[in-house]
Design a protein around this motif. Sequence first.
Motif, short mmCIF file in Angstrom:
data_model
loop_
_atom_site.label_atom_id
_atom_site.label_comp_id
_atom_site.label_asym_id
_atom_site.label_seq_id
_atom_site.Cartn_x
_atom_site.Cartn_y
_atom_site.Cartn_z
N GLY A 1 -20.47 -8.52 -31.51
CA GLY A 1 -21.09 -7.82 -32.64
C GLY A 1 -20.75 -8.51 -33.96
O GLY A 1 -21.62 -8.68 -34.83
N LEU A 2 -19.50 -8.93 -34.09
CA LEU A 2 -19.09 -9.63 -35.32
C LEU A 2 -19.82 -10.96 -35.44
O LEU A 2 -20.33 -11.30 -36.51
N HIS A 3 -19.89 -11.71 -34.33
CA HIS A 3 -20.56 -13.02 -34.38
C HIS A 3 -22.01 -12.86 -34.86
O HIS A 3 -22.49 -13.66 -35.63
N THR A 4 -22.66 -11.81 -34.37
CA THR A 4 -24.05 -11.58 -34.78
C THR A 4 -24.11 -11.29 -36.28
O THR A 4 -24.92 -11.85 -37.00
N ARG A 5 -23.21 -10.41 -36.73
CA ARG A 5 -23.21 -10.07 -38.16
C ARG A 5 -22.89 -11.29 -39.02
O ARG A 5 -23.38 -11.43 -40.13
N TRP A 6 -22.05 -12.18 -38.49
CA TRP A 6 -21.69 -13.39 -39.25
C TRP A 6 -22.77 -14.47 -39.18
O TRP A 6 -22.61 -15.53 -39.77
N ASN A 7 -23.83 -14.22 -38.41
CA ASN A 7 -24.85 -15.24 -38.14
C ASN A 7 -24.25 -16.46 -37.46
O ASN A 7 -24.65 -17.60 -37.71
N LEU A 8 -23.28 -16.23 -36.58
CA LEU A 8 -22.64 -17.33 -35.87
C LEU A 8 -22.70 -17.15 -34.35
O LEU A 8 -21.92 -17.75 -33.62
N ALA A 9 -23.64 -16.31 -33.89
CA ALA A 9 -23.81 -16.16 -32.44
C ALA A 9 -24.38 -17.48 -31.90
O ALA A 9 -25.00 -18.24 -32.64
N ASP A 10 -24.17 -17.76 -30.62
CA ASP A 10 -24.68 -18.98 -29.97
C ASP A 10 -24.10 -20.27 -30.53
O ASP A 10 -24.77 -21.31 -30.54
N GLN A 11 -22.95 -20.21 -31.08
CA GLN A 11 -22.23 -21.44 -31.48
C GLN A 11 -20.75 -21.12 -31.49
O GLN A 11 -20.36 -19.98 -31.31
#
Length: 249
Positions: A52-62
Motif C-alpha cells: 500500500g505504501l509503495h503504491t502511494r509513493w508511486n514506487l510500485a513495480d520497482q
Amino acid sequence: MLYIFISPHLDDAILSCGGIMHALSSKDHEVHNWTIFAGDPSDSNYSDFAKGLHTRWNLADQNPMLARRLEDQSANQLLGAHFYHFNYQDCIYRKDSFENFLVQKEEDLFQSISGSQFDLVDNIRLALVKKIPQEAIVISPLAIGNHIDHHIVKSAVLKTGHANLWFYADYPYVVRQSAAIQEPMLQGFLQEKFLISEASLERWRNAAACYTSQISTFWKGAEEMFSRINEYALSGGGKILWKSSVNRY
Ligand SMILES: [Zn+2]
C-alpha cells in the motif's frame, strides 16, 4: 569540525534540520548524513501494508529503496552534505522472531523496542562504533513521535558511548506531539542555537522536496510542505540542537 547527522530513514535528518546542515556546510564544516534503514528489502514478498505504501509513493513495480536512495543523494547535494547509506531494512520489511511482519498496519509503526529488535540495536551500535571518528559531533534523533525505527536508532547511538553526542527534534512528528510529552525528553539538555539564513531555509525546503515519494506521508503536496516548513522555522523549529552539559548516558 565534523558533524554526523544520523537519520533513521531516508529523509528524517533533512526534514528535521536541513537548515542547520546547510548553515554548517556553508561555514566549511564537514557535514555527513548517515541513514540507517536504507537497505533493500530481502525479497519482494511484501506485506499488504508495504504494498500500500509503495503504491502511494508511486514506487510500485520497482525497487522502492533504490529510488529513495537517489532522492536522498539529490537532497544531500543541495545541502553540501555527504551521504552514507547503511544496509538495514526499514521496519515495514522486517519480520519478528515468529516470522510475522513487524508492521502490519499504520499504528504498528509506533511502538517501543521489543524482542528481536534488541539484537538489531546492538548490530547498529557495532556498525556505528566502527565508523564514527572520535573527533566527530554525532547528532541523533530524539525519537519524538514514537516511531520504532527512530527509537532503535536513538538507542543504538546512545549505546555507542560516543563522547560528543547531540540530538535533533524529529520533524514533523515534533509539531504533532504535545509539549507535555516532549518536555521531559529535553530536561537536562543545553540548547545549541543556529542562525538559519534565508538562503539556508530555501535549501532546506528544496532538499525536503527531493524526497518526492515521501511527501504524501505528511502533506498534500510540495506546496503545503513548503509552507509548513516555513511555519516551523518561523516558530523557531529546525534551528536548535540539544546537547548534554554532563555525561548523562
Ligand atoms: Zn523516519
